[in-house]
Design a protein around this motif. Sequence first.
Motif, PDB file in Angstrom:
ATOM      1  N   ASN A 151       0.897  -1.152   0.000  1.00  0.00           N
ATOM      2  CA  ASN A 151       0.000   0.000   0.000  1.00  0.00           C
ATOM      3  C   ASN A 151       0.939   1.206   0.000  1.00  0.00           C
ATOM      4  N   ARG A 154       2.444   6.203   4.449  1.00  0.00           N
ATOM      5  CA  ARG A 154       1.244   7.034   4.554  1.00  0.00           C
ATOM      6  C   ARG A 154       1.585   8.493   4.853  1.00  0.00           C
ATOM      7  N   ARG A 175      -9.946  11.021   9.696  1.00  0.00           N
ATOM      8  CA  ARG A 175     -10.403   9.644   9.524  1.00  0.00           C
ATOM      9  C   ARG A 175      -9.196   8.709   9.661  1.00  0.00           C
ATOM     10  N   ASN A 215      -3.057   8.435   3.817  1.00  0.00           N
ATOM     11  CA  ASN A 215      -2.895   7.338   2.868  1.00  0.00           C
ATOM     12  C   ASN A 215      -1.674   7.617   1.998  1.00  0.00           C
TER      13      ASN A 215
HETATM   14  C1  TK8 Z   1      -8.713   0.115   0.593  1.00  0.00           C
HETATM   15  C2  TK8 Z   1      -8.085   0.378   1.963  1.00  0.00           C
HETATM   16  C3  TK8 Z   1      -7.018   1.442   1.882  1.00  0.00           C
HETATM   17  C4  TK8 Z   1      -6.410   1.764   3.247  1.00  0.00           C
HETATM   18  C5  TK8 Z   1      -7.353   2.629   4.047  1.00  0.00           C
HETATM   19  O1  TK8 Z   1      -9.755  -0.785   0.726  1.00  0.00           O
HETATM   20  O2  TK8 Z   1      -8.385   2.133   4.479  1.00  0.00           O
HETATM   21  O3  TK8 Z   1      -7.052   3.807   4.261  1.00  0.00           O
HETATM   22  O4  TK8 Z   1      -5.191   2.420   3.102  1.00  0.00           O
HETATM   23  O5  TK8 Z   1      -6.006   1.023   1.018  1.00  0.00           O
HETATM   24  O6  TK8 Z   1      -7.543  -0.834   2.449  1.00  0.00           O
END
Ligand code: TK8
Length: 338
Positions: A151, A154, A175, A215
Motif C-alpha cells: 500500500n 502514509r 479519519r 494514505n
Molecule cells: C482500501 C483500503 C485502503 C487503506 C485505508 O480498501 O483504508 O485507508 O489504506 O487502502 O484498504
Amino acid sequence: MTIFRRTFIASALASALLAAPFAALAQDIKPRLIRFGYGLVENSNQGRAVKFFADHVEKASGGKMRVRAIGAAALGPDTQMQQALIGGAQEMMVGSTATLVGITKEMALWDTPFLFNNAREADAVLDGPVGQKVMDRLQAGGLVGLVYWENGFRNLTNSKRAVQKLEDLDGIKLRVMQNNVYLESFKTLGANAVPMPFSELFGALETKTVDGQENPYNTILSSKFFEVQKYLSITNHVYSPWIVTVSKKWWDQLSKDEQNVLMDAARASRDFERKDTREEAGRALAELRAKGMQINELPASESARMRSKLSAVNAGIAANVGQELWNETQAALAALRK
Ligand code: TK8
C-alpha cells in the motif's frame, strides 16, 4: 491383422468407451469462479495488480480458473469482505492488514509507526519469517494469506491547514482505519481521530464530516482525494501493507495444482504490484501538486517529535502481538540495518 492394427482397434474401442462418460463429465466441470474483491477503483495500483493476478490465473490454469475482479468496495468494505471469505460466500480479496486485527491480533505489528525506514526493509521483513508467521496466524481465523502487496508509506491530507508542526493537528477531525493502533496514534498526536471504512471516506471528506485522512500518494491520487483536500503534509508516519487473502473454507476444497496456480500468480502479482506502486508513487506527488494540492514536508525537528511521541504506542503493540514476535521483528530489522 498386424499387431499394430489390433492395438489400434483395441485403443479406439477403449477411447470410445471412455469418451462417453468423460464428455458428460467435461460438461459438468465449469471453470472455478473466483470472486476477488478490493476497495480501490479499477484505475489504481490495487486494481491493476488484481487484473494482473486474474490474467495470470486464467492463463496458468488454461481457463479452468476464472477471476472476477470486483473493485471499489462493491462487495463491501474490507471487514465485510473478510467475513464473506470466512463464511465461504466469497473466494478472495486484497485489503489492508490493519483491518484484520479483529481476526488476527498479530497483524497490528504492521501498524507500528515508523517500523520500516524504507521499502527494502519492508520487503525483507514481510517476505521473511516474521511476515510468514503473522500471515500463518490467519488460518485459525478462517483465512489463508498468500502474499503482501505494497500500500505504501502514509501521508496526511486535510482541508484546514498545512501541518507544519504537531500542534497543527489539534482538533483536526481525521479519519483513521478501523484499528486501535491508528486510533491511539492519532489521538496521541492531538487529532480528533474518527475510525471509518475506506469506502465512506471520499463522501465524508466532501461533506466535511471529517477534515482529513492519511494514505499513500498513490491512493490520494487514484481516489481523487485532491478534489476535496487542499493540504498534503509529507509525514511517512507508517508503512502500510496490503495482503491477498483466500477463504480457507474454499481453499481446502482445491486440488494441490489449483492451489499452486493461485500461489504462483500471487507471487508474480506481488512483484508486479510493488514495482508499479513505486513507479506511480515517484510521479504522484508532482501530479498532486499539478492538481492544486499544497504540499509541505514536515521539518526534521517536527518529524523527530512525531516519532518520539508515537513511540508511546509501541509498548501497547508489543503486549498485544506478543513480546516474542515484537523482539523477533526488532532483531530482523537490526540485522538488516547492520
Ligand atoms: C482500501 C483500503 C485502503 C487503506 C485505508 O480498501 O483504508 O485507508 O489504506 O487502502 O484498504
